[in-house]
Design a protein around this motif. Structure first.
Motif, PDB file in Angstrom:
ATOM      1  N   TRP A 154       0.826  -1.120  -0.023  1.00 38.15           N
ATOM      2  CA  TRP A 154      -0.005  -0.166   0.066  1.00 38.15           C
ATOM      3  C   TRP A 154       0.776   1.294  -0.036  1.00 38.15           C
ATOM      4  O   TRP A 154       0.257   2.313   0.159  1.00 38.15           O
ATOM      5  N   SER A 193      -0.255   6.997  -2.268  1.00 40.31           N
ATOM      6  CA  SER A 193      -0.726   6.130  -1.336  1.00 40.31           C
ATOM      7  C   SER A 193       0.270   6.511  -0.181  1.00 40.31           C
ATOM      8  O   SER A 193       0.924   7.610   0.140  1.00 40.31           O
ATOM      9  N   ALA A 207      -5.790   7.046   2.144  1.00 38.83           N
ATOM     10  CA  ALA A 207      -6.962   6.452   1.814  1.00 38.83           C
ATOM     11  C   ALA A 207      -8.132   7.454   1.799  1.00 38.83           C
ATOM     12  O   ALA A 207      -8.092   8.132   2.637  1.00 38.83           O
ATOM     13  N   PRO A 208      -8.643   7.440   0.578  1.00 38.00           N
ATOM     14  CA  PRO A 208      -8.624   6.424  -0.437  1.00 38.00           C
ATOM     15  C   PRO A 208      -8.040   6.968  -1.700  1.00 38.00           C
ATOM     16  O   PRO A 208      -8.157   6.808  -2.906  1.00 38.00           O
ATOM     17  N   ALA A 211      -7.126   4.593  -4.458  1.00 39.92           N
ATOM     18  CA  ALA A 211      -7.950   4.109  -5.539  1.00 39.92           C
ATOM     19  C   ALA A 211      -8.806   5.055  -6.377  1.00 39.92           C
ATOM     20  O   ALA A 211      -9.100   5.141  -7.518  1.00 39.92           O
ATOM     21  N   LEU A 246      -5.232  -2.888  -4.357  1.00 42.65           N
ATOM     22  CA  LEU A 246      -5.796  -1.688  -5.267  1.00 42.65           C
ATOM     23  C   LEU A 246      -6.302  -2.292  -6.604  1.00 42.65           C
ATOM     24  O   LEU A 246      -7.590  -1.766  -6.835  1.00 42.65           O
ATOM     25  N   ILE A 249     -10.075  -3.398  -5.273  1.00 47.69           N
ATOM     26  CA  ILE A 249     -10.952  -2.266  -4.897  1.00 47.69           C
ATOM     27  C   ILE A 249     -11.483  -1.537  -6.303  1.00 47.69           C
ATOM     28  O   ILE A 249     -12.686  -1.254  -6.533  1.00 47.69           O
ATOM     29  N   TYR A 259     -16.957   8.249  -4.680  1.00 48.84           N
ATOM     30  CA  TYR A 259     -15.866   8.613  -5.106  1.00 48.84           C
ATOM     31  C   TYR A 259     -15.597  10.182  -5.721  1.00 48.84           C
ATOM     32  O   TYR A 259     -14.721  10.541  -5.972  1.00 48.84           O
ATOM     33  N   THR A 293      -6.081  -6.689   1.511  1.00 44.90           N
ATOM     34  CA  THR A 293      -7.056  -6.012   1.500  1.00 44.90           C
ATOM     35  C   THR A 293      -8.111  -6.288   2.638  1.00 44.90           C
ATOM     36  O   THR A 293      -7.448  -7.099   3.511  1.00 44.90           O
ATOM     37  N   ILE A 507     -11.564   1.578   0.556  1.00 41.34           N
ATOM     38  CA  ILE A 507     -10.499   0.825  -0.148  1.00 41.34           C
ATOM     39  C   ILE A 507     -10.962  -0.706   0.218  1.00 41.34           C
ATOM     40  O   ILE A 507      -9.868  -1.478   0.128  1.00 41.34           O
TER      41      ILE A 507
END
Length: 596
Positions: A154, A193, A207-208, A211, A246, A249, A259, A293, A507
């Motif tokens: 991550w 990240s 996060a996020p 993603a 990643l 998600i 999002y 995850t 995520i």
């Protein structure tokens, strides 16, 4: 799948009112058509006149300035040649394409192993992509796009050279070589990240962000689908470890409106002036290895797996037995609450999980044996000889097989001793700490490398994101935990202003698979090794069972890969054959710019 972490009404991070969730209209194609336009790139421009600048056009919406700024220039590439299986292959290399209009600036000095690293592209080095087009895909707008993410653990992933002039590949061992040989467009994606240091000293990779950036890269491809080689309707996402998470998600949460505020903040393609989405970010397939995850429940799953049969105690790796027991005790309620089922229809619960893992190990061993008549597995009492990578060729160690009784002549497994199997896994690579994923701040620990710094506001280094981590944080002044807030985890997350639980949710693919508000990818290839101790085996098993129950998902190819550690892309021919199969089964995508 029931959402497990955060209420839908909470304000996302950064502060912005979330749009109401709605089920997306399936079957519609809001694909971006980008006529050749100019874009300032750092790549060498070929000695040809650039296409006339123009504005991207997306059917059904008014083009805004941000989308216009993201036009792809098909003439701005560097020609390079690589060798694949001994044969030269010409590529067009589009270098460091910034896929957002408002990238987050990074500091020139970034943390790295053994010290700091100096980066050159501070403006967009963490929100760029390198695109490589093999000669077989020149002018082909229907070729699949192999979309690689690289954020192991991550961690933030800076744009990398990926492929260089004169590089040599084998399509049998290199996923890059195999993808290019197959005629796929290779897109290597950087993303923000954890660990990223912003130009202002903040931590903008919380996060996020990972993603959101991956979604923004997909949207860039859709916006420019008509101008770029390859089809944005055939995106195959590949990633390992944090990259596998990643990829998962991204594949699970396609087009989910939660999002949109985050995408708007970075100037992602297809977000209009009112903050509404006018492009899709769903993908065609996911190729995920050992995904780290379900982080909100990963500590619970890990401690349960390695305490239920006394593995920590048996291997002398239980320095905090009371903590391990407390964390593990939450697993049964979590697992049972998922409501998952095994392929035979039986419930997947804490009571049946060990037997489920056992069956997956048996299937893995027998699949390995039946794939090649020459293959064998050490008999009981014989040694597993394992070579771990490292300097000078790595380290080779022998482990007595005291857990697997196999009939090599019949290619079958007679028995698996689960107690000894888990001891073997925990011996060939030491177990993680307790907690395994949210340890920073717990009992004074400020040096752990766990994922705690993936969460919290950008102004703080870290924030605990699990109930145990939060309630056992005792580092004064870090802004996390009962000691600083006066609130237990349950009290803290009950407040509408709390955002850390929303970060965990955004995520976690388990929160989106089966949701009517998300378009989950129809095709999934998921692998985790039988020797992988980096996360619990339950994580990938739950992911598989959830995908199998989602009516949007057509093909799930899941397996514990025999005798593999925490690694990825070790089965290139098999994975690429699966990609070719699902691509072929789906047929040709619509021509770029045409509604189906």
């Amino acid at each position: 799948m029931q959402r497990l972490h955060a209420s839908l009404g909470r304000t996302p991070f950064p502060p912005a009112g979330p749009p109401a969730r709605r089920a997306p209209v399936r079957g519609r194609s809001l694909r971006g058509i980008a006529i050749a336009g100019s874009l300032a790139l750092t790549a060498v421009v070929t000695p040809a006149s650039l296409a006339a600048a123009s504005t991207p056009h997306v059917p059904g919406h008014v083009v805004d300035a941000q989308d216009a700024a993201l036009a792809f220039d098909p003439a701005s590439y560097t020609p390079i040649t690589v060798t694949i299986d001994g044969q030269p292959v010409n590529l067009r290399y589009y270098k460091e394409i910034c896929y957002v209009a408002d990238p987050v600036a990074a500091a020139p000095q970034q943390p790295g192993l053994g010290g700091t690293t100096t980066i050159q592209n501070t403006r967009c080095g963490y929100e760029s992509m390198n695109v490589f087009v093999p000669e077989s895909a020149f002018g082909d707008q229907r070729a699949p796009i192999y979309f690689a993410v690289n954020n192991g653990g991550w961690m933030a992933s800076y744009i990398r050279p990926s492929i260089t002039e004169g590089a040599s590949y084998s399509s049998a061992t290199s996923n890059v070589g195999a993808a290019l040989k197959a005629g796929y467009v290779l897109v290597d994606v950087a993303n923000r990240s954890r660990g990223l240091v912003g130009a202002d000293g903040s931590s903008p990779g919380k996060a996020p962000a990972a993603a959101v950036d991956a979604k923004a890269a997909v949207r860039y491809l859709r916006l420019n689908d008509a101008a770029m080689p390859g089809s944005a309707e055939r995106i195959v996402v590949n990633g390992t470890s944090g990259g596998g998470a990643l990829a998962s998600i991204l594949g699970a949460s396609g087009n989910d409106r939660e999002y949109d505020p985050y995408l708007a903040a970075i100037g992602a393609a297809g977000i209009d002036a009112a903050g509404r989405s006018t492009l899709r970010d769903d993908v065609f397939a996911v190729d995920a290895y050992c995904p780290i995850t379900d982080l909100g429940n990963a500590d619970t799953a890990y401690e349960w797996l390695y305490t239920v049969l006394g593995t920590r105690d048996a291997t002398g790796q239980n320095p905090q037995p009371a903590d391990a027991a407390t964390i593990a005790a939450k697993f049964a309620a979590y697992e049972n609450g998922l409501g998952l089922r095994n392929p035979d229809g039986s419930p997947l619960t804490a009571a049946t999980m060990l037997d489920t893992i056992k069956k997956e190990v048996v299937r893995s061993a027998e699949t390995y044996l039946r794939a090649d008549p020459a293959r064998t597995i050490p008999a009981l009492g014989e040694d597993f000889v394992i070579t771990s990578p490292g300097p000078g060729g790595g380290t080779t160690t022998s482990y007595v097989n005291d857990w697997l009784d196999v009939d090599n002549a019949a290619d079958t497994v007679r028995a698996v001793d689960m107690t000894n199997y888990l001891k073997f896994v925990a011996t060939q690579q030491a177990l993680k700490t307790t907690p395994a994923f949210d340890a920073v701040g717990v009992h004074g620990n400020t040096t752990s490398g766990t994922e705690t710094n993936l969460f919290g506001p950008s102004t703080r280094t870290y924030m605990n994101y699990t109930e145990f981590g939060w309630d056992h944080n005792d580092v004064a002044g870090d802004g996390s935990g009962l000691d600083d807030t006066g609130l237990t985890w349950k009290q803290y997350t009950a407040r509408k202003s709390t955002t850390v639980d929303d970060q965990v949710h955004l995520i976690d693919p388990m929160d989106f698979i089966g949701s009517t508000a998300a378009d989950t990818a129809p095709n999934w290839y998921v692998r985790a090794g039988t020797r992988d101790r980096d996360t619990s085996f339950t994580v990938s098993i739950n992911l598989d069972r959830a995908l199998a129950a989602d009516p949007q998902v057509r093909d799930v190819n899941y397996q514990l890969a025999w005798n593999q550690p925490h690694a990825g892309n070790y089965d290139v021919p098999e994975a690429m054959a699966w990609i070719a199969k699902v691509v072929g089964k789906a047929g040709n995508p619509p021509a770029a710019g045409n509604l189906p």
